[in-house]
Design an enzyme around this catalytic site. Structure first.
Site, PDB file in Angstrom:
ATOM      1  N   GLY A   5      -7.718   4.947 -11.806  1.00  0.00           N
ATOM      2  CA  GLY A   5      -8.156   3.700 -11.169  1.00  0.00           C
ATOM      3  C   GLY A   5      -9.613   3.795 -10.746  1.00  0.00           C
ATOM      4  O   GLY A   5     -10.033   4.809 -10.194  1.00  0.00           O
ATOM      5  N   ARG A  54      -6.408   5.282 -18.330  1.00  0.00           N
ATOM      6  CA  ARG A  54      -5.382   6.306 -18.134  1.00  0.00           C
ATOM      7  C   ARG A  54      -4.871   6.633 -19.530  1.00  0.00           C
ATOM      8  O   ARG A  54      -4.249   5.789 -20.158  1.00  0.00           O
ATOM      9  CB  ARG A  54      -4.258   5.779 -17.239  1.00  0.00           C
ATOM     10  N   ASP A  94      -5.707  12.302  -8.565  1.00  0.00           N
ATOM     11  CA  ASP A  94      -4.918  13.489  -8.932  1.00  0.00           C
ATOM     12  C   ASP A  94      -4.503  13.517 -10.407  1.00  0.00           C
ATOM     13  O   ASP A  94      -4.394  14.594 -10.986  1.00  0.00           O
ATOM     14  CB  ASP A  94      -3.741  13.735  -7.975  1.00  0.00           C
ATOM     15  N   THR A 154     -11.190   7.641  -5.541  1.00  0.00           N
ATOM     16  CA  THR A 154     -10.049   6.709  -5.542  1.00  0.00           C
ATOM     17  C   THR A 154     -10.054   5.986  -4.202  1.00  0.00           C
ATOM     18  O   THR A 154     -10.376   6.596  -3.180  1.00  0.00           O
ATOM     19  CB  THR A 154      -8.687   7.417  -5.737  1.00  0.00           C
ATOM     20  N   ASP A 156      -7.542   5.157  -2.609  1.00  0.00           N
ATOM     21  CA  ASP A 156      -6.338   5.497  -1.843  1.00  0.00           C
ATOM     22  C   ASP A 156      -6.521   6.605  -0.809  1.00  0.00           C
ATOM     23  O   ASP A 156      -5.702   6.747   0.098  1.00  0.00           O
ATOM     24  CB  ASP A 156      -5.208   5.903  -2.800  1.00  0.00           C
ATOM     25  N   ASP A 199      -5.926   9.640  -1.073  1.00  0.00           N
ATOM     26  CA  ASP A 199      -4.722  10.470  -1.035  1.00  0.00           C
ATOM     27  C   ASP A 199      -4.920  11.824  -1.719  1.00  0.00           C
ATOM     28  O   ASP A 199      -4.019  12.330  -2.370  1.00  0.00           O
ATOM     29  CB  ASP A 199      -3.553   9.716  -1.694  1.00  0.00           C
ATOM     30  N   GLY A 236      -1.947   1.034  -2.079  1.00  0.00           N
ATOM     31  CA  GLY A 236      -1.452   2.308  -1.555  1.00  0.00           C
ATOM     32  C   GLY A 236      -0.013   2.482  -1.995  1.00  0.00           C
ATOM     33  O   GLY A 236       0.905   2.225  -1.230  1.00  0.00           O
ATOM     34  N   ARG A 237       0.136   2.862  -3.266  1.00  0.00           N
ATOM     35  CA  ARG A 237       1.489   3.023  -3.816  1.00  0.00           C
ATOM     36  C   ARG A 237       2.199   4.180  -3.125  1.00  0.00           C
ATOM     37  O   ARG A 237       3.374   4.108  -2.827  1.00  0.00           O
ATOM     38  CB  ARG A 237       1.364   3.294  -5.324  1.00  0.00           C
ATOM     39  N   GLU A 277      -0.618  -6.577  14.100  1.00  0.00           N
ATOM     40  CA  GLU A 277       0.487  -6.370  15.058  1.00  0.00           C
ATOM     41  C   GLU A 277       1.369  -5.211  14.614  1.00  0.00           C
ATOM     42  O   GLU A 277       1.844  -4.427  15.420  1.00  0.00           O
ATOM     43  CB  GLU A 277       1.361  -7.636  15.143  1.00  0.00           C
ATOM     44  N   GLU A 313       1.522  -1.210  -0.329  1.00  0.00           N
ATOM     45  CA  GLU A 313       2.360  -1.452  -1.527  1.00  0.00           C
ATOM     46  C   GLU A 313       3.653  -0.643  -1.519  1.00  0.00           C
ATOM     47  O   GLU A 313       4.706  -1.141  -1.859  1.00  0.00           O
ATOM     48  CB  GLU A 313       1.606  -0.955  -2.768  1.00  0.00           C
ATOM     49  N   GLN A 344      -9.553  -5.127  -3.873  1.00  0.00           N
ATOM     50  CA  GLN A 344      -9.821  -3.956  -3.031  1.00  0.00           C
ATOM     51  C   GLN A 344     -10.540  -2.841  -3.794  1.00  0.00           C
ATOM     52  O   GLN A 344     -11.089  -1.926  -3.197  1.00  0.00           O
ATOM     53  CB  GLN A 344      -8.511  -3.393  -2.471  1.00  0.00           C
TER      54      GLN A 344
HETATM   55  O1  F6P Z   1      -6.581   3.096  -7.365  1.00  0.00           O
HETATM   56  C1  F6P Z   1      -5.329   3.430  -6.833  1.00  0.00           C
HETATM   57  C2  F6P Z   1      -4.439   2.248  -6.879  1.00  0.00           C
HETATM   58  O2  F6P Z   1      -5.212   1.266  -6.330  1.00  0.00           O
HETATM   59  C3  F6P Z   1      -3.097   2.255  -6.188  1.00  0.00           C
HETATM   60  O3  F6P Z   1      -3.108   2.057  -4.815  1.00  0.00           O
HETATM   61  C4  F6P Z   1      -2.373   1.164  -6.929  1.00  0.00           C
HETATM   62  O4  F6P Z   1      -1.003   1.257  -6.804  1.00  0.00           O
HETATM   63  C5  F6P Z   1      -2.836   1.381  -8.323  1.00  0.00           C
HETATM   64  O5  F6P Z   1      -4.138   1.932  -8.214  1.00  0.00           O
HETATM   65  C6  F6P Z   1      -2.797   0.196  -9.209  1.00  0.00           C
HETATM   66  O6  F6P Z   1      -3.659   0.381 -10.278  1.00  0.00           O
HETATM   67  P1  F6P Z   1      -3.556  -0.219 -11.738  1.00  0.00           P
HETATM   68  O7  F6P Z   1      -3.353  -1.672 -11.597  1.00  0.00           O
HETATM   69  O8  F6P Z   1      -4.864   0.140 -12.352  1.00  0.00           O
HETATM   70  O9  F6P Z   1      -2.404   0.460 -12.400  1.00  0.00           O
END
Ligand code: F6P
Length: 328
Positions: free
Chosen positions: A15, A76, A107, A130, A132, A134, A175-176, A192, A227, A260
């Site tokens: 990503g 990817r 990663d 990234t 995220d 993470d 944020g998967r 909240e 997410e 984002q």
């Molecule tokens: O870049 C990380 C991320 O934004 C994750 O939080 C999200 O789930 C994922 O990429 C979605 O990316 P794509 O639509 O490119 O598969």
């Protein structure tokens, strides 16, 4: 002592994230500074397999420090997960006389680098990019700060309309697998409730908290949902559930999505990308490999790619407590 590095390849993979261009620029300019050639690889590992390369000189990266996305494109690659794919990639690198790689990504990118290094003993350094955040071995990944600022800016706008109509908004952020964006943007935007993958706060607690908000005189509310939040319902299911159980609320949903990942990088991300990019080249020239560069307590540190991939970057749970207190 490994072979002398004369030509370094740089690529972005997985990503995209704001600040990747600043990192590419840093790698290219550091190569130029140390009199090493630099080659850009398009579309990450896929471009490696297809030999899709471009020569990059100091001036090739003019006026990109402020640009979102990545001039080298990203992808990817399923083919790189196969032995044949990696063999083609290696052949292309040898033919192009590229001696080492800087891998900018998350990663998945680092896992590819590790396997490649294992099979071909090819020098690789990872740079964490990234939104995220993470990745283990760095306090911050490139792109995260920009994404946080984007999310906070958007939630501020949602707050305006939420407040005008006395509504409850569920805002889904990326944020998967990690709640960094949700947690920090949630606190920053005064949400909240914040729902994240790392903690199951439970539906009962959510309902209770929203009832309490109403009782305490709040006319509108914002719930930030990552997410991959642990409750396991998507943001629309959550909204329906709350509307069914708390009819006093008029509920709306906003899914922020890929906005984002875009936009001009923040100053923080540009500086981070410049520091990490320069160090990645210096490490390769020092004969180092299989490492990721990161920022810990404002110092550049290195972590084995394996640890960066397998380790877990913990969220700061104190923020959940702060959020609880703030949303009284
Ligand atoms: O870049 C990380 C991320 O934004 C994750 O939080 C999200 O789930 C994922 O990429 C979605 O990316 P794509 O639509 O490119 O598969």
């Amino acid at each position: 002592m490994g072979k002398k590095i004369k030509k370094i390849g740089v690529m972005t993979s997985g990503g995209d994230a704001p600040g990747m261009n600043a990192a590419i620029r840093a790698v290219v300019r550091a190569c130029s500074y140390y009199n090493v050639e630099c080659v850009g690889v398009y579309r990450g590992y896929q471009g490696l397999i297809e030999g899709d390369f471009v020569e990059l000189k100091a001036r090739s990266v003019s006026n990109i420090i402020n640009l979102g996305g990545t001039i080298l494109k990203s992808a990817r690659s399923k083919e790189f997960m196969t032995k044949e794919g990696r063999k083609k990639a290696h052949e292309n690198l040898i033919n192009a006389q590229i001696d080492a790689l800087v891998l900018i990504g998350g990663d998945g990118t680092f896992t590819g680098g590790m396997v490649f290094n294992e099979e071909y003993n090819f020098p690789c350094i990872g740079v964490p990019g990234t939104i995220d955040n993470d990745i283990f071995g760095t306090n911050y990944t490139i792109g995260y700060d920009t994404a946080l600022n984007t999310v906070v800016e958007v939630i501020d706008k949602i707050r305006d309309t939420a407040s005008s109509h006395n509504r409850l908004f569920f805002v889904e952020v990326m944020g998967r697998d990690a709640g960094f964006i949700a947690l920090n943007a949630g606190v920053g935007a005064g949400a909240e409730e914040i729902l994240i993958p790392e903690e199951d706060l439970g539906l009962d607690r959510l309902l209770e908290s929203l009832k309490r908000s109403k009782r305490s005189g709040k006319s509108s509310s914002i719930v930030v949902v990552a997410e991959g939040d642990k409750i396991g319902k998507n943001v629309f299911e959550l909204a329906n559930y709350v509307e069914a159980n708390l009819p006093q609320y008029e509920v709306r949903v906003s899914v922020l999505g890929h906005m984002q990942r875009g936009g001009s990088p923040s100053c923080f991300d540009r500086v981070l990308a410049s520091r990490l990019g320069v160090r990645s080249v210096e490490l390769l020239l020092d004969g180092k490999t299989n490492l990721m560069v990161g920022l810990v307590n404002n110092n550049i540190v290195t972590t084995d790619l394996e640890h960066a991939v397998k380790g877990h970057h913990e969220i700061n749970k104190e923020l959940l407590r702060v959020s609880d207190i703030m949303s009284i």
